[in-house]
Design a protein around this motif. Structure first.
Motif, mmCIF file in Angstrom:
data_model
loop_
_atom_site.group_PDB
_atom_site.id
_atom_site.type_symbol
_atom_site.label_atom_id
_atom_site.label_comp_id
_atom_site.label_asym_id
_atom_site.label_seq_id
_atom_site.Cartn_x
_atom_site.Cartn_y
_atom_site.Cartn_z
ATOM 1 N N ALA A 67 17.151 21.722 11.707
ATOM 2 C CA ALA A 67 16.274 20.329 12.058
ATOM 3 C C ALA A 67 17.201 19.227 11.019
ATOM 4 O O ALA A 67 17.462 19.798 9.905
ATOM 5 N N VAL A 68 17.357 18.378 11.616
ATOM 6 C CA VAL A 68 18.092 17.197 10.956
ATOM 7 C C VAL A 68 16.999 16.108 10.459
ATOM 8 O O VAL A 68 16.219 15.506 11.347
ATOM 9 N N HIS A 69 16.604 15.861 9.193
ATOM 10 C CA HIS A 69 15.702 15.020 8.723
ATOM 11 C C HIS A 69 16.207 13.411 8.709
ATOM 12 O O HIS A 69 17.054 13.227 7.990
ATOM 13 N N ILE A 70 15.619 12.668 9.655
ATOM 14 C CA ILE A 70 16.249 11.283 9.734
ATOM 15 C C ILE A 70 15.535 10.261 8.751
ATOM 16 O O ILE A 70 16.100 9.599 8.120
ATOM 17 N N LEU A 71 14.162 10.246 8.836
ATOM 18 C CA LEU A 71 13.554 9.517 8.079
ATOM 19 C C LEU A 71 12.499 10.350 6.903
ATOM 20 O O LEU A 71 11.953 11.350 7.375
ATOM 21 N N HIS A 72 12.176 9.742 5.967
ATOM 22 C CA HIS A 72 11.803 10.702 4.746
ATOM 23 C C HIS A 72 10.604 9.647 4.023
ATOM 24 O O HIS A 72 10.709 8.761 3.366
ATOM 25 N N ASP A 73 9.321 10.056 4.433
ATOM 26 C CA ASP A 73 8.119 9.378 3.630
ATOM 27 C C ASP A 73 8.158 8.017 3.668
ATOM 28 O O ASP A 73 8.352 7.282 2.606
ATOM 29 N N ILE A 74 8.425 7.227 4.934
ATOM 30 C CA ILE A 74 8.453 5.854 4.924
ATOM 31 C C ILE A 74 7.143 5.326 4.845
ATOM 32 O O ILE A 74 6.148 5.660 5.642
ATOM 33 N N ASN A 75 6.873 4.386 3.841
ATOM 34 C CA ASN A 75 5.653 3.601 3.668
ATOM 35 C C ASN A 75 6.016 2.050 3.712
ATOM 36 O O ASN A 75 6.846 1.472 3.262
ATOM 37 N N LEU A 76 5.306 1.522 4.686
ATOM 38 C CA LEU A 76 5.686 0.270 5.164
ATOM 39 C C LEU A 76 4.446 -0.733 5.639
ATOM 40 O O LEU A 76 3.949 -0.181 6.467
ATOM 41 N N GLY A 103 20.836 -1.784 6.874
ATOM 42 C CA GLY A 103 21.274 -0.405 6.464
ATOM 43 C C GLY A 103 22.524 -0.063 7.102
ATOM 44 O O GLY A 103 22.873 -0.500 8.182
ATOM 45 N N GLN A 104 23.503 0.951 6.617
ATOM 46 C CA GLN A 104 24.547 1.247 7.229
ATOM 47 C C GLN A 104 24.262 2.185 8.755
ATOM 48 O O GLN A 104 22.991 2.429 8.560
ATOM 49 N N SER A 105 25.223 2.431 9.134
ATOM 50 C CA SER A 105 25.159 3.049 10.541
ATOM 51 C C SER A 105 24.885 4.820 10.234
ATOM 52 O O SER A 105 25.227 5.218 8.916
ATOM 53 N N GLY A 106 23.793 5.237 10.566
ATOM 54 C CA GLY A 106 23.299 6.609 10.378
ATOM 55 C C GLY A 106 22.286 6.580 9.493
ATOM 56 O O GLY A 106 21.736 7.465 8.824
ATOM 57 N N SER A 107 21.686 5.249 8.703
ATOM 58 C CA SER A 107 20.607 5.247 7.781
ATOM 59 C C SER A 107 19.372 5.429 8.238
ATOM 60 O O SER A 107 18.546 5.617 7.350
ATOM 61 N N LEU A 149 18.352 3.499 3.421
ATOM 62 C CA LEU A 149 19.721 4.457 3.036
ATOM 63 C C LEU A 149 19.228 5.764 3.455
ATOM 64 O O LEU A 149 18.211 6.054 2.555
ATOM 65 N N ASP A 150 19.797 6.461 4.003
ATOM 66 C CA ASP A 150 19.702 7.937 4.129
ATOM 67 C C ASP A 150 18.224 8.216 4.427
ATOM 68 O O ASP A 150 17.536 9.197 4.053
ATOM 69 N N GLY A 151 17.596 7.276 5.420
ATOM 70 C CA GLY A 151 16.063 7.828 5.785
ATOM 71 C C GLY A 151 15.131 7.264 4.888
ATOM 72 O O GLY A 151 14.108 7.508 5.190
ATOM 73 N N ARG A 152 15.500 6.666 3.753
ATOM 74 C CA ARG A 152 14.521 6.129 2.746
ATOM 75 C C ARG A 152 14.635 4.616 2.451
ATOM 76 O O ARG A 152 15.712 3.990 2.519
ATOM 77 N N ILE A 153 13.581 3.947 2.223
ATOM 78 C CA ILE A 153 13.462 2.488 1.922
ATOM 79 C C ILE A 153 14.129 2.569 0.389
ATOM 80 O O ILE A 153 13.111 3.230 -0.327
ATOM 81 N N ILE A 154 15.086 1.867 0.030
ATOM 82 C CA ILE A 154 15.609 1.823 -1.333
ATOM 83 C C ILE A 154 15.043 0.485 -1.763
ATOM 84 O O ILE A 154 15.137 0.358 -2.941
#
Length: 226
Positions: A17-26, A38-42, A215-220
């Motif tokens: 499994a490829v984890h794309i989004l990590h614990d997004i709170n918005l 974000g960059q491509s693939g973010s 970035l990398d599936g996380r809101i920075i």
């Protein structure tokens, strides 16, 4: 209006499994003009697919106007999308063998609206986006900026609650880009339309009222734009 809680998204690739989004709170409130950068693939495209009810396969909670969208069935997502969201794309996605009037009126045609009402509404929205009198033109006869205005007219003709604009200036020169962003700001201010833009362009980001960086599936970062 939009509230995401601990959103996670993974894709299956073979046995892993490829984890794309990590614990997004918005949280996004009605009337905001938000840029997501974000960059491509973010993961930004995956995020807006979830926000725009295009993707119902995710973990976590999504509340839209306090409705628990995460509990909805796929057919309910389709209804939500059709009645609440307008989409604007980088490559316009117009149907080349249809006139401007036919392209803009498609969402109302699909909704079963009468053709006389569609024609009247198309004329109104073309006026709003600065393209009066172009109903009979074909997209191939229009400039890139005019084609993007047609796609914006198509996106707003159903009076959506919010717009998602995916790289809306990516195919345009700098002057035309500025004109399109000015149009978005006008729609946001005059109609209180909530707009969520995905962009790589820092100049576009500075025109929003809020900038979210991913970035990398996380809101920075998530900050107001001064």
């Amino acid at each position: 209006m939009i509230k995401l809680e601990a959103i996670n998204k993974s894709y299956q690739q073979g046995k892993s499994a490829v984890h794309i989004l990590h614990d997004i709170n918005l949280n996004i409130s009605e009337g905001e003009l938000v840029a997501i950068m974000g960059q491509s693939g973010s993961g930004k495209s995956t995020l807006i697919n979830i926000i725009g009810f295009l993707d119902d396969q995710f973990e976590g909670n999504y509340f839209y106007n306090d409705l628990p969208i995460h509990d909805y069935k796929r057919s309910q997502f389709s209804k939500l999308r059709n009645s609440n969201v307008g989409f604007v794309f980088q490559n316009f996605k117009l149907i080349n063998n249809l006139t401007v009037q036919e392209n803009v009126g498609l969402p109302l045609l699909y909704a079963g609206e009468k053709r006389t009402n569609i024609k009247k509404r198309v004329t109104e929205v073309l006026q709003q986006v600065g393209l009066p009198g172009l109903e009979k033109e074909l997209p191939k006869n229009l400039s890139g900026g005019q084609q993007q205005r047609v796609s914006i007219a198509r996106a707003i003709i159903t009076h959506p609650q919010f717009l998602i604009a995916d790289e809306p200036t990516g195919a345009l020169d700098s002057q035309t880009s500025a004109e399109i962003i000015a149009l978005f700001k006008q729609l946001n201010k005059q109609r209180n339309t909530t707009i969520i833009m995905v962009t790589h362009d820092e100049k576009v980001c500075r025109q929003a009222t809020r900038l979210i960086q991913i970035l990398d599936g996380r809101i920075i970062s998530d900050e107001k734009v001064v």
